[in-house]
Structures are given as C-alpha cells and as structure tokens.
Design a protein around this motif. Sequence first.
Motif, PDB file in Angstrom:
ATOM      1  N   GLY A 222       0.722  -1.508   0.022  1.00  0.00           N
ATOM      2  CA  GLY A 222       0.105   0.319  -0.317  1.00  0.00           C
ATOM      3  C   GLY A 222       0.811   1.439  -0.102  1.00  0.00           C
ATOM      4  O   GLY A 222       2.232   0.951   0.293  1.00  0.00           O
ATOM      5  N   LEU A 223      -0.125   2.652  -0.578  1.00  0.00           N
ATOM      6  CA  LEU A 223       1.112   3.503  -0.658  1.00  0.00           C
ATOM      7  C   LEU A 223       0.466   4.962   0.219  1.00  0.00           C
ATOM      8  O   LEU A 223      -0.911   4.822   0.294  1.00  0.00           O
ATOM      9  N   HIS A 224       0.755   5.105   1.203  1.00  0.00           N
ATOM     10  CA  HIS A 224       0.794   5.988   1.629  1.00  0.00           C
ATOM     11  C   HIS A 224       1.211   7.333   2.003  1.00  0.00           C
ATOM     12  O   HIS A 224       3.043   6.887   2.624  1.00  0.00           O
ATOM     13  N   HIS A 225       1.324   8.316   1.906  1.00  0.00           N
ATOM     14  CA  HIS A 225       1.418   9.288   1.627  1.00  0.00           C
ATOM     15  C   HIS A 225       1.043  10.894   1.797  1.00  0.00           C
ATOM     16  O   HIS A 225       0.606  11.269   0.996  1.00  0.00           O
ATOM     17  N   PRO A 226       0.631  11.535   3.152  1.00  0.00           N
ATOM     18  CA  PRO A 226       0.099  12.564   2.837  1.00  0.00           C
ATOM     19  C   PRO A 226       0.523  13.755   2.252  1.00  0.00           C
ATOM     20  O   PRO A 226      -0.893  14.543   1.733  1.00  0.00           O
ATOM     21  N   ASP A 227       1.228  13.945   1.300  1.00  0.00           N
ATOM     22  CA  ASP A 227       1.206  15.515  -0.538  1.00  0.00           C
ATOM     23  C   ASP A 227       0.977  14.531  -1.471  1.00  0.00           C
ATOM     24  O   ASP A 227       0.982  14.803  -1.754  1.00  0.00           O
ATOM     25  N   LEU A 228       0.636  13.217  -1.238  1.00  0.00           N
ATOM     26  CA  LEU A 228       0.350  12.553  -2.150  1.00  0.00           C
ATOM     27  C   LEU A 228      -1.113  11.558  -2.762  1.00  0.00           C
ATOM     28  O   LEU A 228      -1.584  11.691  -1.859  1.00  0.00           O
ATOM     29  N   SER A 229      -1.820  11.899  -3.959  1.00  0.00           N
ATOM     30  CA  SER A 229      -3.083  11.701  -3.950  1.00  0.00           C
ATOM     31  C   SER A 229      -3.186  10.104  -4.045  1.00  0.00           C
ATOM     32  O   SER A 229      -2.770   9.087  -5.335  1.00  0.00           O
ATOM     33  N   VAL A 230      -3.592   9.094  -3.774  1.00  0.00           N
ATOM     34  CA  VAL A 230      -3.568   7.642  -3.515  1.00  0.00           C
ATOM     35  C   VAL A 230      -4.630   7.167  -3.669  1.00  0.00           C
ATOM     36  O   VAL A 230      -5.796   7.550  -3.113  1.00  0.00           O
ATOM     37  N   HIS A 231      -5.114   6.423  -3.886  1.00  0.00           N
ATOM     38  CA  HIS A 231      -6.244   5.305  -3.987  1.00  0.00           C
ATOM     39  C   HIS A 231      -5.677   3.619  -3.825  1.00  0.00           C
ATOM     40  O   HIS A 231      -4.896   3.230  -4.894  1.00  0.00           O
ATOM     41  N   ASN A 232      -5.426   3.224  -2.583  1.00  0.00           N
ATOM     42  CA  ASN A 232      -5.223   2.131  -2.557  1.00  0.00           C
ATOM     43  C   ASN A 232      -6.266   1.170  -3.073  1.00  0.00           C
ATOM     44  O   ASN A 232      -7.280   0.991  -2.151  1.00  0.00           O
ATOM     45  N   VAL A 233      -6.577   0.016  -3.380  1.00  0.00           N
ATOM     46  CA  VAL A 233      -6.947  -1.562  -4.389  1.00  0.00           C
ATOM     47  C   VAL A 233      -6.764  -2.447  -3.286  1.00  0.00           C
ATOM     48  O   VAL A 233      -5.836  -2.969  -3.486  1.00  0.00           O
ATOM     49  N   GLU A 234      -7.262  -2.823  -2.472  1.00  0.00           N
ATOM     50  CA  GLU A 234      -6.729  -4.526  -1.668  1.00  0.00           C
ATOM     51  C   GLU A 234      -7.559  -5.763  -1.894  1.00  0.00           C
ATOM     52  O   GLU A 234      -8.863  -5.420  -2.696  1.00  0.00           O
ATOM     53  N   LEU A 235      -6.604  -6.245  -3.184  1.00  0.00           N
ATOM     54  CA  LEU A 235      -7.124  -7.864  -3.815  1.00  0.00           C
ATOM     55  C   LEU A 235      -6.983  -8.480  -2.629  1.00  0.00           C
ATOM     56  O   LEU A 235      -6.212  -8.709  -1.716  1.00  0.00           O
ATOM     57  N   ARG A 236      -8.027 -10.173  -3.220  1.00  0.00           N
ATOM     58  CA  ARG A 236      -7.797 -11.288  -1.950  1.00  0.00           C
ATOM     59  C   ARG A 236      -7.539 -12.222  -3.223  1.00  0.00           C
ATOM     60  O   ARG A 236      -7.888 -12.740  -4.312  1.00  0.00           O
ATOM     61  N   GLY A 237      -7.079 -13.349  -3.407  1.00  0.00           N
ATOM     62  CA  GLY A 237      -6.159 -14.227  -3.408  1.00  0.00           C
ATOM     63  C   GLY A 237      -6.031 -14.018  -5.027  1.00  0.00           C
ATOM     64  O   GLY A 237      -6.140 -15.051  -5.759  1.00  0.00           O
ATOM     65  N   ILE A 238      -4.967 -13.788  -4.903  1.00  0.00           N
ATOM     66  CA  ILE A 238      -3.647 -12.637  -6.365  1.00  0.00           C
ATOM     67  C   ILE A 238      -2.812 -12.711  -6.103  1.00  0.00           C
ATOM     68  O   ILE A 238      -1.736 -12.315  -4.739  1.00  0.00           O
TER      69      ILE A 238
END
Length: 279
Positions: A222-238
């Motif tokens: 996952g990408l977490h940075h206060p200055d960035l516009s981020v959409h984190n996508v969590e997947l299962r079973g891949i």
Amino acid sequence: MGRALCRPVGLAGMALEASWIGLHLGLWPLGHVGSRRSDQRGGYRIGHLSPTQRGLAVHNIEAAETPILLVHGMVDNRSIFTVLRRGLRRRGFGRVETINYSILTGDVRRAAADLGEEVERLVAETGYERLHVIAHSLGGLIARYYVTRLGGDERVDTLVTLGTPHQGTYVAYGWTNGLTRQLRPGSALLAELDAPIPRCRTKFVAYRSDIDQLVVPQRNAGLHHPDLSVHNVELRGIGHMSLPITRSVVHSISSTLGHLDATGATVTPGVSPLEQRRG
C-alpha cells in the motif's frame, strides 16, 4: 498471509499463480527480443474497431489516445504484461508501450533516470505531454522515484502500481546486493521517498493482495503519503505474478484510466472515485 492461504479463494489464487509462473517462464525468453514494443492504432478511423474499442474512442478520445507505458519488475521483462497489454488494447486504448530495463539493474535511482529518458522519447513520438504508467513490483518503485524525485509528475498523469513494496519487503533480506538493500523496510531509499513532496501532480493507484508472496508483510504494497493523491486497492486471493493477468485487475485499471477528468475524479457512474489525499 497464512490465514488467507487457507481460504478457498487463497488456494485457488495460488493454483493460478503456479500455472501462470509456468507459462511466464516459457514466455520470458521471448520478452527479451527487442528492448521495447509499441502497440498503437493507426489514424483515427474507428469503423474497424470492436464495439468496446469504439465506445472508448467515441466517449473520450483523450483517454483512448493517451499513451500508456508498462514497466516490469525485478529480473523480469515486458512479457509479464502479455495479458494486460492485450486487455488494454481490446478495451480501446490506442497506444500501449512496453519496455525492458536491464535485469542487472542495481539502483532504483539510476533506473528511474533511465525511465525518464523513455518517457521523454514517448512524449516526442506521440506529441502527448502527459501519459499513464502501469508498473509491476520493483517497476513501481522505479516509477514512483521518477515521478516524485526527478520531476516526472510533469509527464505522468496516473501511476498504477501492482504489488510494489512501497514500504519495503522482508523478502529482500534473503540475499544481499545494492538493490535488495534499497528494498528493505527503513532503507535510505524508502526514507527518501517518504520525504515531503509538495504539489505533486500525479495520481496514484496502488494494488496489493493478501497472498502476495514477495511483498511481506502484504500491507507494505500500500502507498501512504500525506502529499500524494492515492487510491489503495486491496485484492484477495491473487499471487504476486498473477496481478498483471487477473481479469478483474485489468478491468479495474481500464475503468480507471478510461474515466478520469482533469482533477482525477471519475466521470462515469459506477466507477469507484479516486480518493484525494493531499497534505
């Protein structure tokens, strides 16, 4: 990860992963033939296109023609994107480029500078000043460094990462060289990437999976940075190598890149909006 693997979806995912790794090993030598591949639609005629391809071209010619550059991971080549490349073309994207960088790459910063040269070449060839980048594994860190530390946000509209160790991976402790030291949690490179990034223009989409065997712990993709516009996508079973071939991932990426306005918000009902995270 252990609990996820015990679930039916996890077991099915690892079976698919094993099958894809076997197929990919067969394709891997062919991926070294030539340093790049360009799939592009000639001209602006649409009569010969499938209904899906025509739909994107008619609805949003800007999205359809914006170049997409695919960047592979460590000890790999552009053959990892065989399925994704074809999927993007079938969905109407007019120019998809795949490149190879050396399997002997030992420094993310150097590879990011080389990526910048490839981007400038593509800009000069197409006339488009901004493009999209989709990167797998290590390729995501290379592209992220280019965007956030080398001024690449002037060229990259959206960066999509697949199984990229944004916060490092403990698998990198399995062997020691200059590159693996950069991939370890808390490394100097990752600390540099976590430094402030004022006014970054690029939008980020980061895919991670609960059974990724190369990013440990899996949440580090996952990408977490206060200055960035981020959409984190969590997947299962891949699995890690299956991320670029999974139909739902290909569809999700196509929907994202096909339905963005200038601010990065989606413009089509039913498409998940990008989360805006600005400091």
